[in-house]
Design a protein around this motif. Sequence first.
Motif, mmCIF file in Angstrom:
data_model
loop_
_atom_site.group_PDB
_atom_site.id
_atom_site.type_symbol
_atom_site.label_atom_id
_atom_site.label_comp_id
_atom_site.label_asym_id
_atom_site.label_seq_id
_atom_site.Cartn_x
_atom_site.Cartn_y
_atom_site.Cartn_z
ATOM 1 N N GLY A 75 0.821 -1.205 0.000
ATOM 2 C CA GLY A 75 0.000 0.000 0.000
ATOM 3 C C GLY A 75 0.850 1.248 0.000
ATOM 4 O O GLY A 75 2.070 1.204 -0.142
ATOM 5 N N GLY A 82 -3.570 3.933 2.477
ATOM 6 C CA GLY A 82 -3.312 3.153 3.670
ATOM 7 C C GLY A 82 -2.395 1.987 3.373
ATOM 8 O O GLY A 82 -1.955 1.773 2.238
ATOM 9 N N TYR A 83 -2.101 1.227 4.418
ATOM 10 C CA TYR A 83 -1.233 0.053 4.311
ATOM 11 C C TYR A 83 -2.027 -1.191 4.676
ATOM 12 O O TYR A 83 -2.795 -1.190 5.629
ATOM 13 N N TYR A 84 -1.815 -2.248 3.920
ATOM 14 C CA TYR A 84 -2.608 -3.458 4.119
ATOM 15 C C TYR A 84 -1.712 -4.684 4.068
ATOM 16 O O TYR A 84 -0.569 -4.648 3.589
ATOM 17 N N GLN A 99 -6.698 -3.690 5.756
ATOM 18 C CA GLN A 99 -5.914 -2.538 6.182
ATOM 19 C C GLN A 99 -5.506 -2.724 7.642
ATOM 20 O O GLN A 99 -6.286 -3.182 8.474
ATOM 21 N N ASP A 101 -4.928 -1.204 11.092
ATOM 22 C CA ASP A 101 -5.510 -0.007 11.699
ATOM 23 C C ASP A 101 -5.324 -0.030 13.214
ATOM 24 O O ASP A 101 -5.998 -0.780 13.908
ATOM 25 N N GLU A 210 -11.754 5.178 0.818
ATOM 26 C CA GLU A 210 -10.912 4.251 1.555
ATOM 27 C C GLU A 210 -11.286 2.799 1.344
ATOM 28 O O GLU A 210 -10.456 1.961 1.003
ATOM 29 N N MET A 214 -9.238 -0.578 -0.206
ATOM 30 C CA MET A 214 -8.836 -1.703 0.646
ATOM 31 C C MET A 214 -10.092 -2.415 1.127
ATOM 32 O O MET A 214 -10.968 -1.794 1.720
ATOM 33 N N VAL A 217 -10.420 -4.638 7.077
ATOM 34 C CA VAL A 217 -9.623 -3.951 8.095
ATOM 35 C C VAL A 217 -9.363 -4.908 9.247
ATOM 36 O O VAL A 217 -10.237 -5.698 9.627
ATOM 37 N N GLY A 319 -4.242 4.073 10.632
ATOM 38 C CA GLY A 319 -5.316 4.164 9.653
ATOM 39 C C GLY A 319 -5.586 5.576 9.198
ATOM 40 O O GLY A 319 -6.445 5.807 8.346
#
Length: 427
Positions: A75, A82-84, A99, A101, A210, A214, A217, A319
């Motif tokens: 990500g 975001g990063y996943y 994601q 979070d 968002e 993705m 979460v 997040g």
Amino acid sequence: KKMSRSLVASLIVAVVLFVVASSIVEAGSLPLIRRIPSAPTKVFTPRPTLSHLLHKNAKSLGVDAPPPFSIPVNGNVWPVGGYYTKIYVGTPFQPQLVQIDTGSADLLIAQEGCVQCPNSTFYYPQHSRTVRRQYCNTTDFHCRSCTPQNYCAFNNTYQTCDYSDPTAACSLLGVTYYDSFSVQHGHLQLAAPNVGFGGITAHSGAHDDEWTNMPGVIGMAYPELASVWLRNTPFDALFSAGQLRSKLFGLCLGHDRGQMSWGEIDHSLYLNHTIYYTPVVTRLWYAIEITDMGVQGHTLGLPKPIYNKIGGGTIIDSGTNTFVVSEEIYDVIFARFVRLCKERNLVGVCGVKSNETLFSGKCFDMTEEEVDQFPTVGVKFKGVENVWLNVTGREYLWRHAEKGNRYCLEIQSSGVEGFTILGNVFQ
């Protein structure tokens, strides 16, 4: 999590965000460490960054517990937002993208039939031998409603679904389950047999940037923040199953990838600089107390309460991608930038109309040298008032392809009397 997320993080320097446990402070403490330089073209002097407390006590499970291991993170701050990472649910395993979070505590994954979910691998409950659907008489889940089949349904509302408006809300809806859960890397895996989660069947509410980027979460905050599965979190379930040496996890986030370590900090991912600690003041999110905020090392001169409006502090949140501040703070930061126009040229601030600046949402062409003219923006924390945690123009200015590859400001206003969140720009 119900908090803000948007468009920012570190452009060249990798982020090291480590969640650490401590028994010293009752509500926990949160270490400040330094970043490591990432691989790209330039290497900059490392600066302090944040490490998050996960739980008060880091209890070892003994020599038989497996060592920590890391899984890949993908990500970026923009355009993904975001990063996943990949997790596995069900028997046999069904891979899911979620994601990461630190501002929520629920596990939600895209389920078969979700038309608003992005194209991804969906969860098929009928294909799992270990699934248990939850009915409305359950006490393990928070049932917001009941389906016609009497299944327990959830409805989680989040802010910052719309990246242009941090207060706009959207919701993820679906039904609840118990099933097996694991994280894997190569031939190694950590697994827990009965983890509660929600299967997303629909989206509703505000324009949704968002969750269309993705599909799910995984919340890493305290279990007390959970609003779907009320018994535990996936991370705590792994610890309870004897899969983790201690209640620690770490995130090392780069420009478009990173690593997440489980059970212990992976010391190979960061440089061994001095670590400072600041208390966690609220055991829901990772909320810490800001004592000061400044530009180029000079205080904004605002009272502490204006920075600490969420549980008596400000939230550290993986997040949230921007640095989010109230309108009052935002205006003072802008004024300090304008004051610097006497000694340097800040593109998008100096020599433009007040309603046509970076702080008005406009984006500008800049060279790297012009980006480097921008001042540091920093914060100080309780217990370490002698240390500024600074971000530079390379971290709060980002190019946007949809804006002609111009630089946009990733410091964002949450409105009058709004909140402060330290998102990925500070991690």
